[in-house]
Design a protein around this motif. Structure first.
Motif, PDB file in Angstrom:
ATOM      1  N   VAL A  31       0.835  -1.205   0.000  1.00  0.00           N
ATOM      2  CA  VAL A  31       0.000   0.000   0.000  1.00  0.00           C
ATOM      3  C   VAL A  31       0.870   1.255   0.000  1.00  0.00           C
ATOM      4  N   ALA A  32       1.931   1.248   0.786  1.00  0.00           N
ATOM      5  CA  ALA A  32       2.809   2.418   0.851  1.00  0.00           C
ATOM      6  C   ALA A  32       3.447   2.691  -0.504  1.00  0.00           C
ATOM      7  N   PHE A  33       3.912   1.660  -1.173  1.00  0.00           N
ATOM      8  CA  PHE A  33       4.535   1.877  -2.469  1.00  0.00           C
ATOM      9  C   PHE A  33       3.523   2.173  -3.566  1.00  0.00           C
ATOM     10  N   ILE A  36       3.462   5.885  -3.285  1.00  0.00           N
ATOM     11  CA  ILE A  36       4.714   6.547  -3.664  1.00  0.00           C
ATOM     12  C   ILE A  36       4.824   6.680  -5.176  1.00  0.00           C
ATOM     13  N   ASP A  37       4.575   5.598  -5.887  1.00  0.00           N
ATOM     14  CA  ASP A  37       4.679   5.626  -7.347  1.00  0.00           C
ATOM     15  C   ASP A  37       3.616   4.710  -7.941  1.00  0.00           C
ATOM     16  N   PRO A  38       2.406   5.227  -8.146  1.00  0.00           N
ATOM     17  CA  PRO A  38       1.318   4.364  -8.607  1.00  0.00           C
ATOM     18  C   PRO A  38       1.543   3.771  -9.996  1.00  0.00           C
ATOM     19  N   ASP A  43       1.027  -3.229 -10.691  1.00  0.00           N
ATOM     20  CA  ASP A  43       0.833  -4.679 -10.720  1.00  0.00           C
ATOM     21  C   ASP A  43       1.344  -5.365  -9.454  1.00  0.00           C
ATOM     22  N   GLN A  44       1.697  -4.601  -8.441  1.00  0.00           N
ATOM     23  CA  GLN A  44       2.301  -5.183  -7.251  1.00  0.00           C
ATOM     24  C   GLN A  44       1.316  -6.012  -6.435  1.00  0.00           C
ATOM     25  N   GLY A  45       0.040  -5.729  -6.525  1.00  0.00           N
ATOM     26  CA  GLY A  45      -0.946  -6.486  -5.771  1.00  0.00           C
ATOM     27  C   GLY A  45      -1.003  -7.946  -6.169  1.00  0.00           C
ATOM     28  N   SER A  46      -0.651  -8.242  -7.406  1.00  0.00           N
ATOM     29  CA  SER A  46      -0.714  -9.630  -7.853  1.00  0.00           C
ATOM     30  C   SER A  46       0.457 -10.460  -7.339  1.00  0.00           C
ATOM     31  N   VAL A  47       1.541  -9.832  -6.950  1.00  0.00           N
ATOM     32  CA  VAL A  47       2.682 -10.583  -6.424  1.00  0.00           C
ATOM     33  C   VAL A  47       2.740 -10.556  -4.898  1.00  0.00           C
TER      34      VAL A  47
END
Length: 129
Positions: A31-33, A36-38, A43-47
């Motif tokens: 969530v923090a990242f 910071i840079d959407p 795609d970070q939620g999938s990993v």
């Protein structure tokens, strides 16, 4: 009559539930990242589940091999409190980072999760009755 002593039950509960602090740590990290840079992190939620699984695969053995003996030693010395537990966690991560090398960002990443796991273990140790 209790089969196991109070100290054993507290340490067992801390070992079994404390490393689960990796889950909220990973969610907070994601969530923090995201803020910071959407664009770079869309795609970070999938990993995140992958990070959680690997984090747990690392957290449980490290807690068993290093964390429990350190906490028992602190208890025997009468110095078992959250600050000392966090200092020992930071010391272990620092020694590992010095031996293995790597970047400062990697060190901070390991330290972040070590602090979460140490706090989780502390919470469940104190919650055990």
């Amino acid at each position: 009559m209790r089969t196991f002593g109070d100290l054993f039950r507290k340490n067992l509960l801390a070992f079994l539930l404390g490393p689960l602090a990796v889950i909220p740590a990973t969610i907070l990290y994601a969530v923090a990242f995201k803020f910071i840079d959407p664009v770079a992190n869309y795609d970070q939620g999938s990993v995140a589940p992958l990070f959680i699984i690997f984090g747990l695969l690392i957290a449980y053995p490290v807690t068993l091999i290093i964390g429990l003996p350190c906490s028992v030693l602190l208890e025997k010395l009468g110095k078992f409190n959250l600050i000392n537990l966090l200092l020992v966690s930071a010391l272990v991560v620092s020694i590992y980072a010095l031996i293995m090398g790597g970047s400062f960002l990697g060190y901070l990443f390991m330290l972040y999760f070590a602090v979460w796991v140490a706090c989780g273990c502390w919470f469940f140790y104190r919650a055990a009755q």
